[in-house]
Design a protein around this motif. Sequence first.
Motif, PDB file in Angstrom:
ATOM      1  N   TYR B  46       0.867  -1.287   0.011  1.00 51.00           N
ATOM      2  CA  TYR B  46       0.096   0.002   0.149  1.00 51.00           C
ATOM      3  C   TYR B  46       0.941   1.279  -0.047  1.00 51.00           C
ATOM      4  N   VAL B  47       1.085   1.920  -1.221  1.00 51.14           N
ATOM      5  CA  VAL B  47       1.959   3.036  -1.303  1.00 51.14           C
ATOM      6  C   VAL B  47       1.260   4.267  -1.866  1.00 51.14           C
ATOM      7  N   GLY B  67       7.477   7.965   0.384  1.00 49.46           N
ATOM      8  CA  GLY B  67       6.328   8.195   0.159  1.00 49.46           C
ATOM      9  C   GLY B  67       5.786   8.711   1.521  1.00 49.46           C
ATOM     10  N   ASP B  70       4.054   3.566   2.798  1.00 46.24           N
ATOM     11  CA  ASP B  70       4.750   2.476   2.049  1.00 46.24           C
ATOM     12  C   ASP B  70       4.651   1.406   3.100  1.00 46.24           C
ATOM     13  N   ARG B 139      -5.726   6.109  -7.928  1.00 48.65           N
ATOM     14  CA  ARG B 139      -5.369   4.778  -7.722  1.00 48.65           C
ATOM     15  C   ARG B 139      -5.272   3.705  -8.680  1.00 48.65           C
ATOM     16  N   ARG B 154      -2.380  -4.769  -3.933  1.00 48.46           N
ATOM     17  CA  ARG B 154      -1.295  -3.705  -4.136  1.00 48.46           C
ATOM     18  C   ARG B 154      -2.462  -2.481  -4.360  1.00 48.46           C
ATOM     19  N   GLU B 156      -1.584   1.677  -5.262  1.00 48.84           N
ATOM     20  CA  GLU B 156      -0.725   2.960  -5.558  1.00 48.84           C
ATOM     21  C   GLU B 156      -1.323   3.987  -5.581  1.00 48.84           C
ATOM     22  N   THR B 158      -1.845   8.052  -6.071  1.00 50.83           N
ATOM     23  CA  THR B 158      -1.130   9.135  -6.726  1.00 50.83           C
ATOM     24  C   THR B 158      -1.772  10.418  -6.373  1.00 50.83           C
TER      25      THR B 158
END
Lengths: 462, 173
Positions: B46-47, B67, B70, B139, B154, B156, B158
């Motif tokens: 999970y970043v 980040g 992270d 996302r 996962r 990410e 943004t």
Amino acid sequence: MLDLAAVLADVRRGMIPAHVYADPEVFALERDRLFARSWVFLAHESEIPDPGDYVVRRVLADSFIVARDETGVVRVMFNMCLHRGMQVCRAELGNASHFRCPYHAWTYRNDGRLAGLPFHGEAYGGEDGFARAGQSLLPAPSMDTHNGLIFISLDADAPPLRDYLGDFAFYLDFYTRQSPAGIELRGPQRWRVKANWKIGAENFAGDSYHTPHTHASVVDIGLFREPKASKRKEGALYVAGPGAGTTYKLPPGGDFAEQLRYVGYPDEMHPAMTASWSASQRELVGGSGFMVSAATLFPNLSFVHNWPQIDEAGTVAPFISLRQWQPVSEQETEVLSWFAVDAAAPEEFKRDSYKAYLMCFGSSGMFEQDDVENWVSITAMAAGSMARRLNLNSRMGLSSSGDPIKPPMARDSFAGPGVAYQGFGEFNQRHWLRQWADCLDREPATAAAIDLGHRAVRGAAR
Amino acid sequence: MTAIRPLPYADPAHLAAHQFLVEEAALLDAADYESWLALLTEDIRYVMPVRVTTARGAGFDSLADMGHFDEDMYALRKRVQRLATDHAWTEDPPSRTRHFITNVRTFRTADAEWLVESALLMFRSRGDTREAELLSAGRSDRLRDSGDGLRLARREITVDESVLRTQNLAVFL
């Protein structure tokens, strides 16, 4: 109307008029009398390792380009085009050989020198109309570095940085020189909080008293064992030069290597730490048994070093963060929070340390979250009328007559310079606030304006 | 960005992915974090990289090594455990949040996972008179069929600001 003399007198006796945490008149004085003179941190050399690398940072409203020029020299330049005042660099980081103003294409080398001025002959009549030779973006009035930390002062007559740091340099090494390779800085995370900038600076300087309660949740979940009150009150507080900080008491009887191991530094890092730190610095850890935690270098750069548990297996990993409380207004602060790690550390350690940082501090950190909640609330309360009727008691550790309720620690129990007390007390916050008061007591800093590129001819000015 | 086309909106896989995101958002807005954790795979990443302002030609607009989040499962569990204590002051009183999820596109990938991209707007209100906070982000998720429903493997995030205008990230995105 602000009665400055009365406010400063109150602050100096350890009684803090609550409105100073949300007062626009106080904020204007801080801008003109404190930030116009003090050494202020901008960046670390590891953020701009190669020629042409730059970051853009501020001192309040003033934007500066911090660049490494083609010869490898670090330059700090006021980010304002000499012609019409446009920002010449509008990115916050990157790599560039030149900065070109978007307005009229005046162009500067990455050392600040003016390299291009379109139609110099046609528009100005050449050098006579505008003296181009030797012009450059305004350099920061004073710039100096220590352990790769780049500071500037808006005062051209600022003392050398090392003189300013004084005894705090001893403690700075724990955060920024764990090996001869120094640190690498990553980030910053940036976010804005509706809190006065002084509150974070004071908190990191010495508020070990808040840790057991504000941060009770991180003890509850087994993330970090140290903040519970029984351990926290064994820590020492120190003031040294323009800085002050908190420490944790390490388990009794451990030598230097055992204490480093306890906070999670793998054995392979110990030789560099031994080489990098003086006998007294090693003695503070190994003999006295104290490890640095939070600290503040006046005015607005803070440090933190903690060692949480970062996985189910119980791995303890230390991390370092540098953070700046960048004032936006009397009620708003931009927090810049960097992760710092020994540049020579093993990759596995860097990864673990980064994880430890993210879990604890920064924009999502489980410690930081609760800190900011407090500071936002204080600022909101300080903005009202009733706050002008309350002087907050910041005299913890003093008797009514002003004497410490316990003696300072002797050098054989706390090997660091400065003055240290074991247990709770607001010695450090008062130390910070005295410096603040001394800054506000001075006349505003002034500097003559420069006539750019214009050679006045007597009697001929229009 | 993927070169392949998203699944048609009527595709059952897309519908399932979209429903997953909407139901996940409902759990987050209800602060039902234990149920939320149950939607994540054990190997979750999970970043949320730090976004930065760079020149158009720089070739990057986020930091590769820093980040806001992270996280692995241990870190996320600790965050959830913390919020459940009596001492997580920043969320007591709790924020009122609303996660708006839109622009959902689902892509098949070479492996068994689906790639799901979405846009998120999170409204967060605290206290009575504080200015509300908005956080806009894209996302990019990996969803995996666990045999017992979809799981998030996962994410990410943004984020669309370089300087976050939120007090902290004591919330999930």
